[in-house]
Every structure is written in structure tokens, then in C-alpha cells.
Design a protein around this motif. Structure first.
Motif, PDB file in Angstrom:
ATOM      1  N   MET A 326       0.899  -1.264   0.080  1.00  0.00           N
ATOM      2  CA  MET A 326       0.037  -0.160   0.170  1.00  0.00           C
ATOM      3  C   MET A 326       1.034   1.247  -0.127  1.00  0.00           C
ATOM      4  O   MET A 326       0.704   2.182  -0.533  1.00  0.00           O
ATOM      5  N   ILE A 344      -7.585  -2.244   5.527  1.00  0.00           N
ATOM      6  CA  ILE A 344      -8.141  -2.291   4.151  1.00  0.00           C
ATOM      7  C   ILE A 344      -9.734  -2.312   4.127  1.00  0.00           C
ATOM      8  O   ILE A 344     -10.261  -2.976   4.946  1.00  0.00           O
ATOM      9  N   ASN A 349      -9.410   1.437  -0.259  1.00  0.00           N
ATOM     10  CA  ASN A 349      -8.130   1.486  -0.464  1.00  0.00           C
ATOM     11  C   ASN A 349      -7.768  -0.109  -0.906  1.00  0.00           C
ATOM     12  O   ASN A 349      -6.714  -0.286  -0.919  1.00  0.00           O
ATOM     13  N   ILE A 378      -7.943   3.305  -6.102  1.00  0.00           N
ATOM     14  CA  ILE A 378      -7.441   2.376  -5.014  1.00  0.00           C
ATOM     15  C   ILE A 378      -6.002   2.442  -4.613  1.00  0.00           C
ATOM     16  O   ILE A 378      -5.575   2.483  -3.445  1.00  0.00           O
ATOM     17  N   ARG A 379      -4.958   2.626  -5.432  1.00  0.00           N
ATOM     18  CA  ARG A 379      -3.617   2.945  -4.972  1.00  0.00           C
ATOM     19  C   ARG A 379      -3.505   4.090  -4.395  1.00  0.00           C
ATOM     20  O   ARG A 379      -2.447   4.016  -3.525  1.00  0.00           O
ATOM     21  N   GLU A 380      -3.951   5.213  -4.710  1.00  0.00           N
ATOM     22  CA  GLU A 380      -3.664   6.463  -4.016  1.00  0.00           C
ATOM     23  C   GLU A 380      -4.274   6.618  -2.694  1.00  0.00           C
ATOM     24  O   GLU A 380      -3.771   6.871  -1.877  1.00  0.00           O
ATOM     25  N   ASN A 381      -5.353   5.750  -2.749  1.00  0.00           N
ATOM     26  CA  ASN A 381      -6.150   5.689  -1.256  1.00  0.00           C
ATOM     27  C   ASN A 381      -5.379   4.970  -0.438  1.00  0.00           C
ATOM     28  O   ASN A 381      -5.351   4.987   0.945  1.00  0.00           O
ATOM     29  N   ALA A 382      -4.520   3.883  -1.037  1.00  0.00           N
ATOM     30  CA  ALA A 382      -3.972   2.876  -0.091  1.00  0.00           C
ATOM     31  C   ALA A 382      -2.834   3.753   0.441  1.00  0.00           C
ATOM     32  O   ALA A 382      -2.419   3.453   1.609  1.00  0.00           O
ATOM     33  N   ARG A 384      -2.301   7.006   0.958  1.00  0.00           N
ATOM     34  CA  ARG A 384      -2.933   7.794   1.830  1.00  0.00           C
ATOM     35  C   ARG A 384      -3.311   7.276   3.445  1.00  0.00           C
ATOM     36  O   ARG A 384      -3.133   7.778   4.313  1.00  0.00           O
ATOM     37  N   THR A 385      -3.621   6.005   3.074  1.00  0.00           N
ATOM     38  CA  THR A 385      -3.887   5.188   4.451  1.00  0.00           C
ATOM     39  C   THR A 385      -2.758   5.071   5.217  1.00  0.00           C
ATOM     40  O   THR A 385      -2.755   5.262   6.518  1.00  0.00           O
TER      41      THR A 385
END
Length: 389
Positions: A326, A344, A349, A378-382, A384-385
Motif C-alpha cells: 500500500m 483495508i 483502498n 485504489i492505489r492512491e487511497n492505499a 494515503r491510508t
């Protein structure tokens, strides 16, 4: 402060993410000015005492033990306990640690927690799997809690403990003090609470990952590359990925899809099964096995791939692999088992599928292949998480 860390395994000879994190924490403590020593097993090195750079590989482990019958098992067990007791006692007497920091004892000697306690060392626990809730299943603990043993085994137990009087000083310490415990996930704490009510006030400290080492990748491959990172053992669900891959490449336009499998195995039977399934499914040209790789090599491997598949079928405590993928900006398709659900969220994400369901796994992978906007979100939010949490 002088800190003695005790762990079943320690890099570069390790099995899972918990040992990797143990090293990260040890190095972090050293960077803050603490004097840190490591006491771990001889796993991965020649038999005998091995010491280098403050790492003492002296503990005997029972990772690959197979039963040879009760009497022989008891003999091996007491030999291991004697060795590990002496290793801990001599090192602690010499270095006089201010704190004993326990990471995992399940594959060495659960009794070492009692030894540290009885020798008067302040002891804290960092818990990354189920050993603390399952510690009574350890052979040593079964001697302390012998209700389930047969009468003949209880008699043998009494004879052994009588003959080995030196061990009795800590063998029957019934109460393991757990006033300073930290868990890697709320899920793991809740599971342990079911067996150990005394850890109710323990802290939950989620795993962290170095976002500079695992830097966000800006560019992605036009032909998306799949990646699996982890042990090749049944509970990690790698067979699900192979079945899903077969479903995908059988569709028109996806014969360029490739999967890289990174990781070693302590389960040779399952490893052989996976190799056989690759052959049976006709995936020899689509799957690459790297075997075990060093931690230092992982960032570049992640960078070369686009989608991380995490198919675990057991209740993961809090998987480090997910965080690394992530952080790098790989789109995750995985199961939200155990503590994984704390990092997740489906369609935020990651894309989540039910465990052991290859068709559902393939469906989520195809969604990412068909929908570039979903893939990027999905990958941007990952990433950011990881940054925010």
C-alpha cells in the motif's frame, strides 16, 4: 537504557513479518541511544553459540520437531529448556538489562517469560501473533497444567521434575504477569482477551512502515503485473491465486498476464503442491518463483509490479506485506481476515474477496484491469491510508 529483546527468530534468518518488524524496532531503539541486545534461536545458522553485533543466536527452537514418542519428546524438551534457561540466565546476569522485551517465545521456550519474571526483570511483551493466547498449548505449559495428561504421563512428569530440581524454581510459576503488553491489532487483542483476561488494559499499536524506503511509485506497467509476497504455506492461500490467474489468462486478451511469487517455505509438502498446481493448470510460462529474498530487495520488487494479491485464509494479526504494498502504491486485491480489516476497506483502498474463492479473486482483479480510474483511486487511497494512519 539496556534492553534485552527475546524472539524465536530474528533477521536475516526469519519466517514472517513479525521478525522483520522486531529488527526495525531494535534498530529504532538503538538510534534513540539505547543499548539493545538480541537473544534468539539458532534457526538458519550452524548449531552452537553464534554471536555477532549484539545478536546472540543461542536458543534452541522446535520449529521442525516431529514426535518421537512421549518419553523421547520429554528428553528433548528438557534438554531444550535447560539450554534456553542457561542462555537467558547467563546473558542477563552478564548484561543486567533494565528491561526484557519479549516478542515471541512459542518456538523456543514459553518458560522464558516466567524466568525473566522470577529473576526480577521488568518485562514487556510485543504481540504479533497468537502465541500469548495459545501459550498453554506449549509442552512446557502442559506440564504446569497437567489435567489433560494421561496418568502415566503425569507420573513421568513428576519423575522428570524431581530429577531436574534446578528447573522447578520456575516451572510451576502459575501466573505470568502481563501488565505491560502491546498488540499489533485490536483483533489480536480481542482474540487474546478470550483466553487471557489479565491483558484487558493492553495497548494496541499498529505496525508502521517506512514510507521513504517503500516510496510511492508514480508509473505503472501498461500490462499490469501481479505480485504475491509471503510464505508459501497453506494458510496464506496461494492456491487461490493460481486458480484465479488461470481464470484470467483463459480470457481473450489476457495471455500477457504474469504473476511473481516472492517467499520461501517451511511447509515442503504445500510448496510441492503449489509447484504441481502450476504445472497442472498450464501456468509455467505465467508464474515466476523468486524464492526467499532479503528485505532490502523487496522495494525494487514491489516497484516492478502493479497489483498485490493477498489471499490469506487465516485470521491475519496485522500483515506487514499489505502495508508495504500500500505504501508503494500497488493496488491491493485481498481478503480482509483478522486484523487485515483494520487497514483495508473494500472499494476504498483495496478490493476485497472472500477467502478461498478464486472466482471472486479473479473478478476483482479483472475490475482493476478493466477500469484504470478504479485502479488509480485504489492505489492512491492505499498510500494515503499508510501516510495518515
Amino acid at each position: 537504557m539496556r534492553i534485552l529483546i527475546v524472539s524465536s527468530f530474528y533477521p536475516p534468518h526469519y519466517i514472517g513479518g513479525a521478525e522483520i518488524l522486531c529488527k526495525d524496532v531494535a534498530e529504532g531503539l538503538k538510534a534513540k541511544g539505547h543499548e539493545v541486545k538480541i537473544l534468539t534461536s539458532t534457526y538458519g545458522v550452524d548449531k552452537g553459540v553464534y554471536e555477532e553485533g549484539g545478536i546472540h543466536r543461542q536458543l534452541e527452537h522446535h520449529l521442525c520437531w516431529k514426535s518421537k514418542g512421549f518419553i523421547k519428546d520429554m528428553g528433548r524438551f528438557f534438554k531444550k529448556e535447560a539450554n534456553n534457561y542457561e542462555a537467558f540466565a547467563s546473558l542477563s546476569r552478564r548484561d543486567k538489562p533494565d528491561i526484557v522485551y519479549v516478542w515471541n517465545l512459542y518456538h523456543v521456550s514459553v518458560s522464558l517469560g516466567f524466568v525473566a519474571q522470577n529473576l526480577g526483570f521488568p518485562t514487556c511483551y510485543s504481540v504479533h501473533d497468537y502465541w500469548l493466547s495459545h501459550w498453554k498449548r506449549d509442552l512446557w505449559a502442559s506440564l504446569c497444567y497437567p489435567q489433560s495428561l494421561k496418568l502415566t504421563h503425569r507420573i513421568v512428569r513428576k519423575l522428570f521434575t524431581h530429577c531436574l530440581g534446578w528447573i522447578s524454581s520456575f516451572l510451576f510459576s502459575k501466573a505470568l504477569k502481563r501488565s505491560h503488553v502491546q498488540f499489533v491489532s485490536q483483533y489480536l487483542k480481542n482474540k487474546t482477551l478470550q483466553a487471557q483476561k489479565s491483558i484487558r488494559d493492553a495497548e494496541v499499536i499498529h505496525t508502521g512502515v517506512d514510507t521513504k524506503k517503500f516510496a510511492y511509485k508514480k508509473n505503472v506497467n501498461q500490462q499490469k503485473r501481479f505480485l504475491y509476497v509471503g510464505q508459501i504455506v497453506r494458510h496464506k492461500g496461494l492456491h487461490t491465486v493460481l486458480e484465479a490467474l488461470k481464470i484470467i489468462i483463459d480470457q481473450e486478451g489476457y495471455d500477457g498476464t504474469r504473476l511473481t511469487i516472492v517467499g520461501g517455505s517451511v511447509d515442503r509438502d504445500y510448496e510441492a503442491f503449489i509447484q504441481q498446481r502450476v504445472s497442472e493448470l498450464g501456468l509455467e510460462n505465467y508464474v515466476q518463483f523468486t524464492g526467499f529474498v532479503s528485505r532490502e530487495s523487496l522495494p525494487s520488487i514491489y516497484q516492478a509490479h502493479d497489483i498485490l494479491i493477498f489471499p490469506s485464509i487465516w485470521d491475519e494479526p496485522f500483515p506487514l506485506t499489505l502495508l508495504e504494498g500500500m505504501s508503494l502504491g500497488l493496488a491491493v486485491v485481498g481478503t480482509a481476515t483478522g486484523g487485515s480489516a483494520e487497514m483495508i476497506t473494500h472499494e476504498v483502498n483495496a478490493l476485497v474477496f472472500p477467502k478461498d474463492e478464486p472466482r471472486a479473486c479473479a473478478k476483482q482483479l479483472l475490475r482493476l484491469l478493466h477500469d484504470p480510474e478504479l485502479f488509480e483511486r485504489i492505489r492512491e487511497n492505499a498510500r494515503r491510508t499508510v501516510e495518515e494512519r
